[in-house]
Scaffold this motif. Structure first.
Motif, PDB file in Angstrom:
ATOM      1  N   PHE A 257       0.819  -1.217   0.000  1.00 45.74           N
ATOM      2  CA  PHE A 257       0.000   0.000   0.000  1.00 45.74           C
ATOM      3  C   PHE A 257       0.856   1.272   0.000  1.00 45.74           C
ATOM      4  CE2 PHE A 257      -2.696  -3.223   2.050  1.00 45.74           C
ATOM      5  CZ  PHE A 257      -3.813  -3.153   1.241  1.00 45.74           C
ATOM      6  N   ASN A 258       2.161   1.111  -0.120  1.00 44.95           N
ATOM      7  CA  ASN A 258       3.053   2.267  -0.112  1.00 44.95           C
ATOM      8  C   ASN A 258       3.086   2.901  -1.507  1.00 44.95           C
ATOM      9  OD1 ASN A 258       4.954   4.119   0.760  1.00 44.95           O
ATOM     10  ND2 ASN A 258       6.684   2.753   0.330  1.00 44.95           N
ATOM     11  N   ASP A 259       2.970   4.208  -1.582  1.00 41.35           N
ATOM     12  CA  ASP A 259       2.894   4.855  -2.898  1.00 41.35           C
ATOM     13  C   ASP A 259       4.267   5.119  -3.510  1.00 41.35           C
ATOM     14  OD1 ASP A 259       3.868   6.958  -1.448  1.00 41.35           O
ATOM     15  OD2 ASP A 259       2.205   8.326  -1.872  1.00 41.35           O
ATOM     16  N   SER A 260       5.316   4.593  -2.908  1.00 37.81           N
ATOM     17  CA  SER A 260       6.661   4.716  -3.459  1.00 37.81           C
ATOM     18  C   SER A 260       7.158   3.343  -3.911  1.00 37.81           C
ATOM     19  CB  SER A 260       7.628   5.297  -2.421  1.00 37.81           C
ATOM     20  OG  SER A 260       8.972   5.246  -2.895  1.00 37.81           O
ATOM     21  N   ARG A 261       7.960   3.322  -4.963  1.00 35.14           N
ATOM     22  CA  ARG A 261       8.553   2.061  -5.418  1.00 35.14           C
ATOM     23  C   ARG A 261       9.680   1.605  -4.500  1.00 35.14           C
ATOM     24  NH1 ARG A 261       6.668   0.665 -10.457  1.00 35.14           N
ATOM     25  NH2 ARG A 261       8.186  -1.056 -10.438  1.00 35.14           N
ATOM     26  N   LEU A 262      10.183   2.525  -3.682  1.00 39.44           N
ATOM     27  CA  LEU A 262      11.267   2.181  -2.759  1.00 39.44           C
ATOM     28  C   LEU A 262      10.692   1.517  -1.516  1.00 39.44           C
ATOM     29  CD1 LEU A 262      13.383   5.464  -2.991  1.00 39.44           C
ATOM     30  CD2 LEU A 262      13.718   3.319  -4.238  1.00 39.44           C
ATOM     31  N   MET A 263      11.215   0.344  -1.189  1.00 38.03           N
ATOM     32  CA  MET A 263      10.692  -0.411  -0.048  1.00 38.03           C
ATOM     33  C   MET A 263      11.512  -0.096   1.195  1.00 38.03           C
ATOM     34  SD  MET A 263       9.840  -3.967  -1.995  1.00 38.03           S
ATOM     35  CE  MET A 263       9.088  -3.884  -3.624  1.00 38.03           C
TER      36      MET A 263
ATOM     37  N   LEU B  84       6.948   4.858   5.466  1.00 34.96           N
ATOM     38  CA  LEU B  84       6.129   4.833   4.260  1.00 34.96           C
ATOM     39  C   LEU B  84       5.840   6.266   3.812  1.00 34.96           C
ATOM     40  CD1 LEU B  84       3.537   2.053   5.211  1.00 34.96           C
ATOM     41  CD2 LEU B  84       5.725   1.805   4.037  1.00 34.96           C
ATOM     42  N   SER B  85       5.831   6.451   2.506  1.00 33.28           N
ATOM     43  CA  SER B  85       5.630   7.808   1.981  1.00 33.28           C
ATOM     44  C   SER B  85       4.169   8.173   1.788  1.00 33.28           C
ATOM     45  CB  SER B  85       6.362   7.960   0.650  1.00 33.28           C
ATOM     46  OG  SER B  85       5.908   6.984  -0.289  1.00 33.28           O
ATOM     47  N   GLY B  86       3.277   7.161   1.821  1.00 29.69           N
ATOM     48  CA  GLY B  86       1.857   7.443   1.652  1.00 29.69           C
ATOM     49  C   GLY B  86       1.079   6.179   1.310  1.00 29.69           C
ATOM     50  N   PHE B  87      -0.241   6.328   1.298  1.00 26.36           N
ATOM     51  CA  PHE B  87      -1.119   5.182   1.022  1.00 26.36           C
ATOM     52  C   PHE B  87      -1.624   5.245  -0.416  1.00 26.36           C
ATOM     53  CE2 PHE B  87      -5.265   3.188   0.703  1.00 26.36           C
ATOM     54  CZ  PHE B  87      -5.077   1.988   1.356  1.00 26.36           C
ATOM     55  N   THR B  88      -1.669   4.054  -1.070  1.00 32.35           N
ATOM     56  CA  THR B  88      -2.173   4.013  -2.445  1.00 32.35           C
ATOM     57  C   THR B  88      -2.703   2.620  -2.785  1.00 32.35           C
ATOM     58  OG1 THR B  88      -1.610   4.399  -4.759  1.00 32.35           O
ATOM     59  CG2 THR B  88       0.066   3.364  -3.400  1.00 32.35           C
ATOM     60  N   TRP B  89      -3.661   2.616  -3.736  1.00 36.42           N
ATOM     61  CA  TRP B  89      -4.158   1.355  -4.308  1.00 36.42           C
ATOM     62  C   TRP B  89      -3.564   1.117  -5.692  1.00 36.42           C
ATOM     63  CZ3 TRP B  89      -6.955  -2.017  -1.522  1.00 36.42           C
ATOM     64  CH2 TRP B  89      -7.660  -1.551  -0.408  1.00 36.42           C
ATOM     65  N   ASP B  90      -2.633   1.942  -6.111  1.00 42.79           N
ATOM     66  CA  ASP B  90      -2.136   1.901  -7.486  1.00 42.79           C
ATOM     67  C   ASP B  90      -1.497   0.562  -7.839  1.00 42.79           C
ATOM     68  OD1 ASP B  90      -3.033   4.433  -7.849  1.00 42.79           O
ATOM     69  OD2 ASP B  90      -1.064   5.406  -7.686  1.00 42.79           O
ATOM     70  N   TRP B  91      -0.802  -0.048  -6.898  1.00 44.56           N
ATOM     71  CA  TRP B  91      -0.113  -1.301  -7.215  1.00 44.56           C
ATOM     72  C   TRP B  91      -1.110  -2.429  -7.446  1.00 44.56           C
ATOM     73  CZ3 TRP B  91       3.873   0.841  -8.631  1.00 44.56           C
ATOM     74  CH2 TRP B  91       4.531   1.816  -7.889  1.00 44.56           C
ATOM     75  N   TYR B  92      -2.242  -2.385  -6.778  1.00 43.80           N
ATOM     76  CA  TYR B  92      -3.285  -3.390  -7.017  1.00 43.80           C
ATOM     77  C   TYR B  92      -3.922  -3.150  -8.387  1.00 43.80           C
ATOM     78  CZ  TYR B  92      -2.869  -4.862  -2.168  1.00 43.80           C
ATOM     79  OH  TYR B  92      -2.385  -5.356  -0.989  1.00 43.80           O
ATOM     80  N   LYS B  93      -4.095  -1.877  -8.746  1.00 46.19           N
ATOM     81  CA  LYS B  93      -4.619  -1.568 -10.081  1.00 46.19           C
ATOM     82  C   LYS B  93      -3.635  -2.016 -11.157  1.00 46.19           C
ATOM     83  CE  LYS B  93      -7.129   2.505  -8.391  1.00 46.19           C
ATOM     84  NZ  LYS B  93      -7.220   3.996  -8.434  1.00 46.19           N
ATOM     85  N   ALA B  94      -2.339  -1.851 -10.884  1.00 47.86           N
ATOM     86  CA  ALA B  94      -1.319  -2.261 -11.849  1.00 47.86           C
ATOM     87  C   ALA B  94      -1.315  -3.769 -12.061  1.00 47.86           C
ATOM     88  CB  ALA B  94       0.059  -1.789 -11.377  1.00 47.86           C
ATOM     89  N   VAL B  95      -1.629  -4.503 -11.022  1.00 52.94           N
ATOM     90  CA  VAL B  95      -1.689  -5.968 -11.143  1.00 52.94           C
ATOM     91  C   VAL B  95      -2.756  -6.365 -12.154  1.00 52.94           C
ATOM     92  CG1 VAL B  95      -2.348  -8.088  -9.934  1.00 52.94           C
ATOM     93  CG2 VAL B  95      -0.770  -6.478  -8.855  1.00 52.94           C
TER      94      VAL B  95
END
Length: 263
Positions: free
Chosen positions: A32-38, A42-53
């Motif tokens: 749920f992290n909005d940054s590609r860096l693990m 955490l830099s913020g919350f996002t659903w983008d990675w689930y959408k990308a899947v």
């Protein structure tokens, strides 16, 4: 003294659970992290990675392949495994004990052994590697799960109800479908769900038997060589939640089945 011992044991169990599931919790968190860096924080919350899947066609195709392989392998395992369990429970034949040990052997064998064995067999008979060979390998692995659960349920089943059905004029098929099958239904569903989960998540056997079509675990394994991605965290989180739900459901069914047999 006993209380201290209980607290020590509880602390050890808590530590073991933390060791097992802390990495999974981190994986879910970074999905749920909005940054590609693990990295933390955490830099913020996002659903983008689930959408990308869901937007990744190659990953979705691999997911469909995994669902297909797991479904077919589970159905075949249930049919053959149930017949094998009935043979072990109802029929006396030479070498029965040895047959029981051999059919349960895949539980203790590493997946790599099953994969290499079926790979060699496929090469010997000229069978091309494909999803069909993956299904064959998974079925060989899953049979032990089905036979173990169904045979255990048949051992606890009261055979007198089958005899009563026959005395009342039921045919063997009617006795099986209306008496025997309902009594082992929970074991069938439970072992089927567990088999589906094991097949869906398998890598060792699939690695040796897959052809041009990838399953989802193999797709992730191959893509991870280019480095970690938040998309993999997202899809792994979905797989974990789905697998956990199926395993819990199967355990509930099998536990309820044991409770009913003790009534």
């Amino acid at each position: 003294m006993r209380r201290l011992s209980d607290l020590s044991l509880g602390g050890f169990v808590a530590l073991a659970l933390f060791f097992l599931y802390a990495p999974v919790a981190v994986l879910i968190l970074f999905s749920f992290n909005d940054s590609r860096l693990m990295t933390l924080p955490l830099s913020g919350f996002t659903w983008d990675w689930y959408k990308a899947v869901f937007a990744n066609e190659a990953m979705m195709r691999a997911l469909r392949n995994s669902l297909f392989v797991a479904s077919v392998a589970t159905v075949i395992s249930l049919v053959i495994g149930t017949m094998a369990a009935f043979a072990l429970d109802r029929i006396r034949f030479p070498g029965k004990t040895m047959f029981r040990r051999i059919i349960l052997l895949p539980i203790s064998l590493p997946g790599i052994i099953i994969g290499i064995s079926i790979l060699n067999m496929s090469s010997a008979v000229g069978l091309r590697l494909s999803l069909a060979t993956v299904i064959l390998g998974h079925t060989a692995m899953l049979l032990a799960i089905v036979v173990t659960q169904v045979f255990a349920r048949l051992q606890r089943m009261d055979r007198s109800i089958e005899e009563a059905a026959a005395d009342l004029g039921a045919s063997p098929w009617q006795t099986f479908t209306r008496v025997t099958l309902p009594n082992i239904r929970s074991a069938l569903i439970g072992s089927g769900l567990l088999s589906f989960t094991v097949s869906f998540d398998d890598v060792p056997i699939t690695f040796f038997l897959t052809g041009r079509e990838n399953t989802l675990p193999m797709y992730i394994y191959s893509a991870m060589r280019r480095g970690p991605s938040p998309e993999f965290n997202a899809v792994s989180t979905m797989i974990f939640i789905g697998s956990l739900a199926l395993i819990i459901f199967s355990i509930i069914l099998l536990t309820r089945d044991k409770g009913e047999s003790n009534v």
